[in-house]
Design an enzyme around this catalytic site. Sequence first.
Site, mmCIF file in Angstrom:
data_model
loop_
_atom_site.group_PDB
_atom_site.id
_atom_site.type_symbol
_atom_site.label_atom_id
_atom_site.label_comp_id
_atom_site.label_asym_id
_atom_site.label_seq_id
_atom_site.Cartn_x
_atom_site.Cartn_y
_atom_site.Cartn_z
ATOM 1 N N HIS A 1 -3.474 -2.465 0.165
ATOM 2 C CA HIS A 1 -2.349 -3.176 -0.700
ATOM 3 C C HIS A 1 -2.876 -4.048 -1.491
ATOM 4 O O HIS A 1 -3.182 -3.202 -2.995
ATOM 5 C CB HIS A 1 -1.155 -3.121 -0.184
ATOM 6 N N ASP B 1 -1.750 5.552 0.557
ATOM 7 C CA ASP B 1 -1.023 3.195 0.074
ATOM 8 C C ASP B 1 0.346 3.585 -0.400
ATOM 9 O O ASP B 1 0.270 3.200 -1.707
ATOM 10 C CB ASP B 1 -2.606 3.041 -0.237
ATOM 11 N N HIS B 2 0.853 2.632 0.518
ATOM 12 C CA HIS B 2 2.884 2.826 -0.168
ATOM 13 C C HIS B 2 2.340 2.397 -1.839
ATOM 14 O O HIS B 2 3.309 2.390 -2.350
ATOM 15 C CB HIS B 2 3.799 2.275 0.681
HETATM 16 C C1 BG6 Z 1 2.263 -2.376 5.392
HETATM 17 C C2 BG6 Z 1 2.313 -2.998 6.425
HETATM 18 O O1 BG6 Z 1 1.694 -1.925 5.110
HETATM 19 O O2 BG6 Z 1 3.336 -3.238 4.417
HETATM 20 C C3 BG6 Z 1 3.808 -4.706 6.827
HETATM 21 O O3 BG6 Z 1 1.463 -3.399 7.530
HETATM 22 C C4 BG6 Z 1 4.027 -5.176 5.722
HETATM 23 O O4 BG6 Z 1 2.678 -5.944 7.670
HETATM 24 C C5 BG6 Z 1 4.646 -4.294 4.776
HETATM 25 O O5 BG6 Z 1 5.239 -5.873 5.863
HETATM 26 C C6 BG6 Z 1 5.121 -4.289 3.130
HETATM 27 O O6 BG6 Z 1 5.700 -3.265 2.733
HETATM 28 P P1 BG6 Z 1 6.760 -3.855 1.393
HETATM 29 O O7 BG6 Z 1 6.335 -2.328 0.834
HETATM 30 O O8 BG6 Z 1 7.422 -4.363 2.548
HETATM 31 O O9 BG6 Z 1 6.117 -4.808 0.848
#
Ligand code: BG6
Length: 480
Positions: A242, A179-180
Amino acid sequence: AFEDETIIVVLGASGDLAKKKTFPALFNLFKLNLLPKQTHIIGYARTKMDQPTFHEKISGHLKGLDTDEGKQAKEGFLKICKYISGQYDEDESFQKLNKEMEETASGKGDKPPSRLFYMALPPNVFTVVATGLKKNCYNDKGQNRIVIEKPFGKDLESSREMIGALKGLWKEEETFRIDHYLGKEMVKNLLIMRFGNPLIDAGLNNKLVDNVQITFKEPFGTEGRGGYFDEFGIIRDIQQNHLSQVLSLLAMDRPKSFSAEDIRDQKVKVLKAVPAIKEEDVLIGQYTASGDKPGYKDDDTVPKDSNCPTYAALTLWVNNDRWKNVPFILKGGKALDEAKVEIRVQFKDTEGGIFQDIPRNELVIRIQPNEAVYLKMNAKKPGLEMNTLPADLDLTYKERFSEVRIPEAYEALILDALNGDHSNFVRDDELDVSWAIFTPILHAIDAGKIKNEPYPYGSRGPPSVHKFVERYGYKRSNQS
Ligand code: BG6
């Protein structure tokens, strides 16, 4: 393990995630000399491509190439990256990949190179690829790891099915579920902020906190991804993973230690105290065209009658002693007025009736952009009179830590996976408890039982969102 020779295979190497996130993160780690000393990277995908084309493709999103140093680093990086094409559902292709890995190994070490398989793939091939890899590319004599990224199913049942299928093949300690958001600096900071500061931690409970908002805003729509998005919607895209990860780190009790299992035990425990979201605690919206910006349904890949939410505000309740009766409002939306992700803890009014209309304290953790932690507080307005003035105790990272580069989430996570550290990855039971919270409401939305409120592209979301947050006690101060 870090010194070991390592082969990283990026599956789906010609796709968007690999191009935009995985390779740039690998490049930065390479530049910083943080990859294991002998690393080989193999890109794998179905598209047939020669090496120069592949190199050109992955170079497109690398950063910092304007200096000589950067250019040199790129040359060095491309030397360790090669590409082979193959199918996702065919033993022969994976055998070819295995052969490539064997030939790539230097043969110098006393054990075979570690293998890290990074699946930057669409969900419909997760299981078949994980099966093919286990069968044909698993090295019994060495270390094997697999990295996988959402979507982990679409609801509790499909998640269990998918996780179950993968678990039959890859052990939990070999599996790294990304989950980044867990790799983001300010999300990692939550543990230190809370448990390294008794003052802050002592304030985080229902005696002092009135309400919490965790907000994700993006200024662009689903252009080009409409097909994927329409199947999932904003809640599966942002809140279920997230934002609920952020919630669990903010609300969990103190872990016994900072070990991966102790942290994740506490995260699971707090999520177990959250009942399934009720319909009355939900507001959803879908964006419409505005100016030259298209509406969600203007995308050709989106059905004209789609009820898919591109915005959602959901209130979750944590039914334990610490948090009972404090609403946690998770808001997330596409095509809004700005890019911002933040946690806003709003404290209760001052007691005793001495002050009228004095703003509430708020602890704000801005995850992005412009990382910051600040505490909204009241001070005496300087001067001879006894007046109050709202002020901030402000820790803005780019001012306080201007010399320090804030790493990309994927850099942190790839490094952790290479290191075998699971702290910032999603454990199987975490997924289970989180899906249990979201599944009933998702099914109700899928069945069309809750209707979307339209909002124009570029606005602050469905107009009734202000009333929604006020319903849960949020008080806007003139200063926010
Ligand atoms: C991803 C979603 O997990 O996270 C995207 O699938 C979203 O829709 C993205 O744009 C947002 O990531 P970050 O790191 O740009 O906040």
